[in-house]
Write an enzyme that holds these catalytic residues in place. Structure first.
Site, PDB file in Angstrom:
ATOM      1  N   GLU A  90     -72.113  36.667 -27.626  1.00  0.00           N
ATOM      2  CA  GLU A  90     -71.125  35.667 -28.020  1.00  0.00           C
ATOM      3  C   GLU A  90     -71.757  34.328 -28.371  1.00  0.00           C
ATOM      4  O   GLU A  90     -71.334  33.657 -29.325  1.00  0.00           O
ATOM      5  CB  GLU A  90     -70.086  35.494 -26.902  1.00  0.00           C
ATOM      6  N   HIS A 159     -62.008  39.621 -16.225  1.00  0.00           N
ATOM      7  CA  HIS A 159     -61.419  39.953 -17.523  1.00  0.00           C
ATOM      8  C   HIS A 159     -59.938  39.596 -17.593  1.00  0.00           C
ATOM      9  O   HIS A 159     -59.220  40.120 -18.446  1.00  0.00           O
ATOM     10  CB  HIS A 159     -61.585  41.450 -17.825  1.00  0.00           C
TER      11      HIS A 159
END
Length: 367
Positions: A90, A159
């Site tokens: 990322e 998450h």
């Protein structure tokens, strides 16, 4: 492979969770129904067709058609130069995207989940959000960061976090969070066309939900204004603010409250930054009560900012203490029974509204 494993893990949980997301609707049967997934896909397709500077990048957005199939068919239509599969890094591909925006391109960067954006937060905050100000307006950064945000089902603490309050606290960013198909389509188009960086927070559990849309919404020129909330349901007894999946919960709660003679007004925030303070305060001045709803942590949350705005601008109109409904102040549990307790439920909103309307015993009295 990362997406395949994640989808297998979520499969059974989705079957249990999705019915709770659905809200009873009384829309005209003449309206066309499209899913939030289709709304996002069509918005990307039309904006890429209209502007050759728009391109997509992220993990599995191309060959795999997107981890959640939001980018389905776009690689075949626009080719690998405009739909770029990236490594699982990322920080790397977000930095590349910001650099491309510096040079006038319009990247749409997908995070498989916004929890992974933590790897790239320096590029989002220090590079994208601040460059226009630090360059005295000489550098525009027309970039969109999009992907699922908040709790899904059975994916644990790392998450499941909501980043609305995180990114909305940063000057230079615009933060949008759609609820239904109209929101998803109109707000994503607005985000791509905007000259500034936009954080676009979707919800994984809403992707497969269908909502009615008008012909106007389906027109390629359709676009929603950034910074404007929508009153989803008008009422006179209490104001309920919510965004993303919680809008559906708020609407369901309003239906239940109506049976008890409480007419609640439900505001779909749509835009977290800028926040539509005018619409919120106008509603509170009419209903004299406020209930804020969000999935994120309670401390320094979106609801806290809304409460501060109402206290500053409309305090004398309040007939009851403000009620804040938020996620539990703990990392998200993995166990399904504990997970349900950690996120707001429709019943929580109903109880809060009844307290605000003095239809039940206040929490302080039961302590």
């Amino acid at each position: 492979m990362l997406a395949i494993a994640r989808q297998r893990m979520l499969g059974q949980s989705f079957k249990k969770i999705l019915p709770a997301v659905s809200v009873l609707r009384s829309y005209s049967s003449a309206a066309k129904q499209i899913t939030v997934r289709e709304a996002l896909n069509s918005a990307l397709d039309e904006e890429m067709s209209a502007d050759p500077k728009v391109f997509l990048m992220g993990e599995e957005v191309g060959e795999y058609q997107g981890a959640y199939k939001i980018t389905k068919g776009l690689l075949e239509k626009y080719g690998p130069e405009r739909v770029l599969d990236t490594p699982i890094t990322e920080a790397g591909f977000t930095g590349i995207g910001v650099g491309a925006a510096y040079y006038g391109l319009k990247p749409v960067v997908e995070f498989m989940t916004f929890n992974f954006s933590m790897q790239a937060i320096d590029h989002i905050i220090n590079s994208a959000a601040k460059s226009n100000y630090m360059s005295a307006g000489q550098i525009s950064v027309p970039i969109v960061f999009r992907g699922p945000n908040g709790a899904a089902a059975g994916v644990g603490a790392q998450h499941s976090q909501c980043y609305a309050a995180w990114y909305a606290s940063c000057p230079g960013l615009k933060v949008l969070s759609p609820y239904n198909s109209e929101d998803a389509r109109g707000l994503l188009k607005a985000a791509i066309r905007d000259p500034d960086p936009v954080v676009f927070l979707e919800n994984e559990l809403l992707y497969g939900e269908s909502f009615p849309v008008s012909d106007e919404v389906l027109d390629s020129s359709f676009c929603l204004p950034i910074g404007k909330a929508k009153i989803e349901r008008e009422g006179k007894d209490a104001t309920i603010t919510a965004f993303s999946k919680m809008v559906g919960y708020a609407l369901k709660a309003a239906e239940m409250l109506e049976k008890d003679g409480i007419c609640a007004e439900v505001i779909n925030l749509r835009s977290i930054r800028p926040l539509d303070r005018a619409t919120i305060n106008a509603s509170v001045r009419k209903t004299n009560r406020l209930i804020t709803v969000e999935e994120g942590f309670p401390q320094h949350g979106v609801g806290a900012e809304i409460c501060a705005s109402v206290v500053e601008e409309s305090f004398s109109y309040l007939d009851a203490p403000v009620e804040r409904i938020a996620g539990a102040d703990v990392p998200m549990p993995y166990a399904a029974n504990l997970e349900r307790m950690a996120v707001p439920q429709v019943e929580d909103i109903v109880r809060a509204a009844k307290r605000a309307c003095y239809r039940s015993v206040p929490l302080a009295a039961t302590a």
